[in-house]
Design a protein around this motif. Structure first.
Motif, PDB file in Angstrom:
ATOM      1  N   GLN A 141       0.849  -1.650   0.289  1.00  0.00           N
ATOM      2  CA  GLN A 141      -0.092  -0.226   0.190  1.00  0.00           C
ATOM      3  C   GLN A 141       0.762   1.105  -0.086  1.00  0.00           C
ATOM      4  OE1 GLN A 141      -3.545   0.740  -0.587  1.00  0.00           O
ATOM      5  NE2 GLN A 141      -3.817  -1.770  -0.500  1.00  0.00           N
ATOM      6  N   PRO A 142       0.869   2.490  -0.550  1.00  0.00           N
ATOM      7  CA  PRO A 142       0.949   3.482  -0.332  1.00  0.00           C
ATOM      8  C   PRO A 142       2.014   3.816   1.005  1.00  0.00           C
ATOM      9  CG  PRO A 142      -1.405   4.343  -0.870  1.00  0.00           C
ATOM     10  CD  PRO A 142      -1.210   2.598  -0.674  1.00  0.00           C
ATOM     11  N   LEU A 175       0.212   3.941  -9.348  1.00  0.00           N
ATOM     12  CA  LEU A 175       1.058   4.189  -8.354  1.00  0.00           C
ATOM     13  C   LEU A 175       2.023   3.309  -8.553  1.00  0.00           C
ATOM     14  CD1 LEU A 175      -0.442   5.421  -5.192  1.00  0.00           C
ATOM     15  CD2 LEU A 175       0.524   6.773  -7.163  1.00  0.00           C
ATOM     16  N   GLY A 176       3.348   3.195  -8.717  1.00  0.00           N
ATOM     17  CA  GLY A 176       4.650   2.492  -9.428  1.00  0.00           C
ATOM     18  C   GLY A 176       4.273   2.048 -10.518  1.00  0.00           C
ATOM     19  N   VAL A 197       1.196   6.943 -14.773  1.00  0.00           N
ATOM     20  CA  VAL A 197       2.192   5.987 -14.208  1.00  0.00           C
ATOM     21  C   VAL A 197       2.890   6.798 -13.543  1.00  0.00           C
ATOM     22  CG1 VAL A 197       3.408   3.866 -14.090  1.00  0.00           C
ATOM     23  CG2 VAL A 197       2.012   4.342 -15.808  1.00  0.00           C
ATOM     24  N   ALA A 198       2.986   7.409 -12.041  1.00  0.00           N
ATOM     25  CA  ALA A 198       4.540   7.669 -11.002  1.00  0.00           C
ATOM     26  C   ALA A 198       5.370   6.461 -10.902  1.00  0.00           C
ATOM     27  CB  ALA A 198       3.284   8.544  -9.915  1.00  0.00           C
ATOM     28  N   TYR A 199       6.167   6.380 -10.714  1.00  0.00           N
ATOM     29  CA  TYR A 199       7.190   5.113 -10.700  1.00  0.00           C
ATOM     30  C   TYR A 199       8.743   5.579  -9.805  1.00  0.00           C
ATOM     31  CZ  TYR A 199       9.051   5.864 -15.533  1.00  0.00           C
ATOM     32  OH  TYR A 199       9.833   6.760 -16.818  1.00  0.00           O
ATOM     33  N   PRO A 200       9.680   5.299  -9.439  1.00  0.00           N
ATOM     34  CA  PRO A 200      10.239   5.902  -8.773  1.00  0.00           C
ATOM     35  C   PRO A 200      12.009   5.228  -9.274  1.00  0.00           C
ATOM     36  CG  PRO A 200       9.385   3.895  -7.418  1.00  0.00           C
ATOM     37  CD  PRO A 200       8.643   4.374  -8.099  1.00  0.00           C
ATOM     38  N   ALA A 252      -9.057   8.659 -10.292  1.00  0.00           N
ATOM     39  CA  ALA A 252      -9.352   7.698  -9.622  1.00  0.00           C
ATOM     40  C   ALA A 252      -7.491   7.616  -9.290  1.00  0.00           C
ATOM     41  CB  ALA A 252     -10.002   5.974  -9.693  1.00  0.00           C
ATOM     42  N   ALA A 253      -7.224   6.821  -8.361  1.00  0.00           N
ATOM     43  CA  ALA A 253      -5.855   6.049  -8.122  1.00  0.00           C
ATOM     44  C   ALA A 253      -5.947   4.483  -7.496  1.00  0.00           C
ATOM     45  CB  ALA A 253      -5.265   7.326  -7.208  1.00  0.00           C
ATOM     46  N   TYR A 254      -5.167   3.697  -8.233  1.00  0.00           N
ATOM     47  CA  TYR A 254      -4.714   2.514  -8.713  1.00  0.00           C
ATOM     48  C   TYR A 254      -3.326   2.044  -8.329  1.00  0.00           C
ATOM     49  CZ  TYR A 254      -9.295   1.736 -10.311  1.00  0.00           C
ATOM     50  OH  TYR A 254     -10.974   2.234 -10.181  1.00  0.00           O
ATOM     51  N   LEU A 255      -2.938   1.091  -7.502  1.00  0.00           N
ATOM     52  CA  LEU A 255      -2.058   0.731  -7.203  1.00  0.00           C
ATOM     53  C   LEU A 255      -1.459  -0.400  -7.662  1.00  0.00           C
ATOM     54  CD1 LEU A 255      -1.956  -0.008  -3.376  1.00  0.00           C
ATOM     55  CD2 LEU A 255      -1.176   1.759  -4.089  1.00  0.00           C
ATOM     56  N   SER A 256       0.394  -0.090  -8.561  1.00  0.00           N
ATOM     57  CA  SER A 256       1.723  -1.331  -9.407  1.00  0.00           C
ATOM     58  C   SER A 256       2.294  -0.871  -8.214  1.00  0.00           C
ATOM     59  CB  SER A 256       1.279  -0.503 -10.836  1.00  0.00           C
ATOM     60  OG  SER A 256       1.578  -2.036 -11.162  1.00  0.00           O
ATOM     61  N   ILE A 257       2.233  -0.712  -6.903  1.00  0.00           N
ATOM     62  CA  ILE A 257       3.912  -0.647  -6.721  1.00  0.00           C
ATOM     63  C   ILE A 257       4.374  -1.714  -6.471  1.00  0.00           C
ATOM     64  CG2 ILE A 257       4.598   0.073  -4.129  1.00  0.00           C
ATOM     65  CD1 ILE A 257       2.564   1.931  -4.000  1.00  0.00           C
TER      66      ILE A 257
END
Length: 324
Positions: A141-142, A175-176, A197-200, A252-257
């Motif tokens: 999770q975030p 996210l991720g 897509v925001a990713y590190p 909307a926001a979803y996870l792909s961390i």
């Protein structure tokens, strides 16, 4: 009159697979912890060389495969995860030398000089000469990502839960850069959506497979701060790798961390990243599937590593061949 020689004794009958609660429930050749592709492959391989196994899984077999709507990198003709999961489940249920302990999980795994002991949530213990641990990973999770600041208690759904109706004509902040993005795009090839897509930096190599999709806008970030948004909308401030700031807005926001290793407590050796490298384990504990490393989380590699782990246990119980 010469004595008539006695006939040679009949060979002992082959052991039958024990059932849950039977007196010989602890007598098995291999304990398998985890019922994903790696664990199921280990059970099938073990049965193929005559080894009995007990497979412990808290959910249904291959539960994570059911969330993968489209496949394009698995042999066998399966184009969706559910079809592959059903095929694997049917084979395991027909494998007489494997006893399934579904709805159970291992609370502790211990290895000593001559055996491995797995304690179940019921308090029962299973012992065997070897164990294959293939428990895989669980979703992040975030709050679990150091590069994200989010409101306290925020829980977001993973991208694989987004259906066509959730995405059509909408902008989604993802996210991720994990591989679920590619799976989502393949599952909905005609969906008119925009993915931000925001990713590190650690995910740079993961986004290469989606870089060419026109529905994807890549946002390499050093840090992302999620705002409260208005209604169902999402707002965020992205700080780029060079320190530049950018406001981001989405429907909307979803996870792909990604996921975190889900190893049972006990004698497993974990690396600094939480994964359990096979080479660092007790000789009687064999790690397979996604639990080995973040770099090899694919269905095909899980299947291969599960089968290899079972064979490693098989050959370890036999004397080396005399080649002299």
């Amino acid at each position: 009159m010469a004595d008539t020689p006695s006939p040679p004794p009949s060979p002992p009958p082959s052991p039958c697979p024990s059932r849950a609660g039977s007196p010989d429930a602890r007598d098995t050749d291999l304990i398998i912890v985890g019922g994903g592709p790696a664990g199921c492959a280990a059970a099938r391989m073990a049965a193929g060389v005559g080894m009995r196994s007990v497979l412990v899984e808290p959910d249904r077999l291959c539960r994570n495969l059911y969330r993968i709507p489209a496949l394009n990198n698995v042999l066998g003709g399966h184009t969706g995860g559910s079809g592959l999961a059903e095929a694997i489940t049917a084979e395991l249920e027909d494998t007489e030398l494997c006893r399934l302990e579904l709805g159970r999980y291992v609370t502790e795994l211990r290895a000593d000089e001559d055996r491995v002991t797995a304690t179940l949530d019921t308090g029962a213990r299973l012992t065997a000469p070897y164990a294959v641990v293939a428990t895989g990973t669980g979703p992040l999770q975030p709050r679990d990502a150091a590069w994200i600041t989010a409101p306290g208690g925020l829980t977001l759904p993973p991208l694989w839960q987004a259906g066509e109706a959730d995405a059509e004509g909408r902008t989604l902040l993802v996210l991720g850069g994990d591989r679920t993005i590619g799976t989502f795009l393949r599952a909905h090839p005609a969906t008119g959506t925009r993915l931000l897509v925001a990713y590190p930096a650690a995910d740079d190599y993961k986004v290469e497979e989606v870089r060419g999709d026109p529905r994807v806008t890549l946002l390499p970030v050093g840090h992302l701060t999620l705002g409260p948004g208005e209604g169902a909308a999402v707002s965020a401030e992205a700080v780029g790798r060079g320190g530049e700031r950018r406001a981001v807005a989405a429907d909307a926001a979803y996870l792909s961390i990604g996921n975190a290793p889900a190893a049972p407590p006990g004698d497993l050796v974990r690396g600094t990243d939480g994964y359990c490298p096979p080479a660092g384990q007790h000789p009687r504990v064999l790690v397979a599937g996604d639990l080995r490393s973040a770099r090899f989380q694919r269905i095909m590699t899980a299947l291969g590593s599960g089968g290899e782990a079972a064979l490693q246990a098989y050959y370890a119980t036999r004397e080396p061949l005399n080649e002299g």
